[in-house]
Design a protein around this motif. Structure first.
Motif, PDB file in Angstrom:
ATOM      1  N   CYS A  33      -2.001  -3.032   2.616  1.00 53.65           N
ATOM      2  CA  CYS A  33      -1.319  -2.408   3.758  1.00 53.65           C
ATOM      3  C   CYS A  33      -0.760  -3.445   4.719  1.00 53.65           C
ATOM      4  CB  CYS A  33      -2.251  -1.449   4.502  1.00 53.65           C
ATOM      5  SG  CYS A  33      -3.612  -2.226   5.396  1.00 53.65           S
ATOM      6  N   THR A  52     -11.610  -7.399   7.994  1.00 48.03           N
ATOM      7  CA  THR A  52     -11.729  -6.193   7.171  1.00 48.03           C
ATOM      8  C   THR A  52     -12.011  -6.542   5.716  1.00 48.03           C
ATOM      9  OG1 THR A  52     -10.261  -5.017   8.679  1.00 48.03           O
ATOM     10  CG2 THR A  52     -10.564  -4.054   6.487  1.00 48.03           C
ATOM     11  N   CYS A  97      -7.591   4.610   5.512  1.00 45.56           N
ATOM     12  CA  CYS A  97      -7.262   4.524   6.947  1.00 45.56           C
ATOM     13  C   CYS A  97      -5.764   4.617   7.213  1.00 45.56           C
ATOM     14  CB  CYS A  97      -7.843   3.262   7.570  1.00 45.56           C
ATOM     15  SG  CYS A  97      -6.929   1.738   7.181  1.00 45.56           S
ATOM     16  N   GLY A  98      -4.985   4.772   6.159  1.00 46.19           N
ATOM     17  CA  GLY A  98      -3.551   4.952   6.332  1.00 46.19           C
ATOM     18  C   GLY A  98      -2.807   3.698   6.751  1.00 46.19           C
ATOM     19  N   GLY A  99      -3.435   2.564   6.598  1.00 46.52           N
ATOM     20  CA  GLY A  99      -2.748   1.310   6.921  1.00 46.52           C
ATOM     21  C   GLY A  99      -3.149   0.695   8.240  1.00 46.52           C
ATOM     22  N   ALA A 159      -6.365   3.769   0.312  1.00 46.50           N
ATOM     23  CA  ALA A 159      -5.781   3.634   1.649  1.00 46.50           C
ATOM     24  C   ALA A 159      -6.326   4.679   2.609  1.00 46.50           C
ATOM     25  CB  ALA A 159      -4.257   3.676   1.573  1.00 46.50           C
ATOM     26  N   CYS A 198      -5.753  -1.067   8.758  1.00 46.65           N
ATOM     27  CA  CYS A 198      -6.483  -2.313   8.501  1.00 46.65           C
ATOM     28  C   CYS A 198      -7.959  -2.222   8.881  1.00 46.65           C
ATOM     29  CB  CYS A 198      -5.814  -3.492   9.219  1.00 46.65           C
ATOM     30  SG  CYS A 198      -6.240  -5.097   8.506  1.00 46.65           S
ATOM     31  N   VAL A 199      -8.566  -1.071   8.597  1.00 42.66           N
ATOM     32  CA  VAL A 199      -9.987  -0.931   8.914  1.00 42.66           C
ATOM     33  C   VAL A 199     -10.843  -0.441   7.741  1.00 42.66           C
ATOM     34  CG1 VAL A 199      -9.605  -0.564  11.381  1.00 42.66           C
ATOM     35  CG2 VAL A 199      -9.675   1.402   9.844  1.00 42.66           C
ATOM     36  N   CYS A 200     -10.239  -0.101   6.589  1.00 39.95           N
ATOM     37  CA  CYS A 200     -11.046   0.517   5.529  1.00 39.95           C
ATOM     38  C   CYS A 200     -11.255  -0.353   4.284  1.00 39.95           C
ATOM     39  CB  CYS A 200     -10.431   1.849   5.103  1.00 39.95           C
ATOM     40  SG  CYS A 200      -8.920   1.698   4.107  1.00 39.95           S
ATOM     41  N   ALA A 201     -10.339  -1.230   4.007  1.00 37.71           N
ATOM     42  CA  ALA A 201     -10.387  -2.126   2.831  1.00 37.71           C
ATOM     43  C   ALA A 201     -10.262  -1.393   1.500  1.00 37.71           C
ATOM     44  CB  ALA A 201     -11.642  -2.994   2.840  1.00 37.71           C
ATOM     45  N   CYS A 217      -7.557  -0.543   0.241  1.00 36.68           N
ATOM     46  CA  CYS A 217      -6.255  -0.938  -0.314  1.00 36.68           C
ATOM     47  C   CYS A 217      -6.319  -2.381  -0.818  1.00 36.68           C
ATOM     48  CB  CYS A 217      -5.158  -0.793   0.731  1.00 36.68           C
ATOM     49  SG  CYS A 217      -5.345  -1.958   2.109  1.00 36.68           S
ATOM     50  N   LEU A 226      -5.212  -7.330   1.712  1.00 37.52           N
ATOM     51  CA  LEU A 226      -5.113  -5.894   1.951  1.00 37.52           C
ATOM     52  C   LEU A 226      -3.649  -5.500   1.788  1.00 37.52           C
ATOM     53  CD1 LEU A 226      -7.490  -5.484   5.012  1.00 37.52           C
ATOM     54  CD2 LEU A 226      -7.972  -5.027   2.594  1.00 37.52           C
ATOM     55  N   MET A 264       0.837  -1.203   0.000  1.00 35.70           N
ATOM     56  CA  MET A 264       0.000   0.000   0.000  1.00 35.70           C
ATOM     57  C   MET A 264       0.873   1.255   0.000  1.00 35.70           C
ATOM     58  SD  MET A 264      -0.943   2.658   2.154  1.00 35.70           S
ATOM     59  CE  MET A 264      -1.027   2.214   3.876  1.00 35.70           C
TER      60      MET A 264
HETATM   61  S1  FES Z   1      -5.208   1.088   4.138  1.00 31.91           S
HETATM   62 FE1  FES Z   1      -7.071   0.790   5.167  1.00 31.91          FE
HETATM   63  S2  FES Z   1      -7.253  -1.372   5.288  1.00 31.91           S
HETATM   64 FE2  FES Z   1      -5.386  -1.051   4.221  1.00 31.91          FE
END
Ligand code: FES
Length: 107
Positions: free
Chosen positions: A87, A71, A40-42, A38, A44-47, A49, A85, A25
């Protein structure tokens, strides 16, 4: 340097190089690769990426942990065998030459 190719749904390829330890990511964002928002910036909550990793590369990755799997349930078009993902995947020399695909929903 590690070479990575991101393939858009339409087939456009983006090949970049990166240092070990960066996530797929982070590398995509730093190189302006479209389709990896991305949000959520990595964390692991937004999906946003979401990527697909096909064999043989998928076999070289550690399997997703429970947080990533949870996620991924929110990723549009997720496929059990290929979805990851980006990230959550740190690159290493063992991944030199890896190709990943962006889902059609991410542009
Ligand atoms: S950047 Fe948000 S889940 Fe990977």
């Amino acid at each position: 340097m590690i070479r990575i190719t991101y393939v858009e749904d339409g087939g456009t390829r983006h090949t970049v190089t990166a240092q070990a330890g960066r996530s797929l990511m982070q590398i995509a964002v730093e190189n302006g690769v479209p389709g990896i928002d991305a949000d959520c910036g990595g964390s692991c909550v937004c999906a946003t990426c979401h990527i697909h990793v096909d064999t043989p590369w998928s076999e070289r990755l550690a399997p997703p942990d429970e947080v990533e799997l949870t996620t991924l349930e929110f990723a549009v078009g997720a496929e059990p065998r290929t979805s990851r993902l980006s990230c959550q995947i740190a690159v290493s020399e063992a991944l030199d030459g890896i190709e990943v695909r962006m889902p059609s929903t991410q542009r």
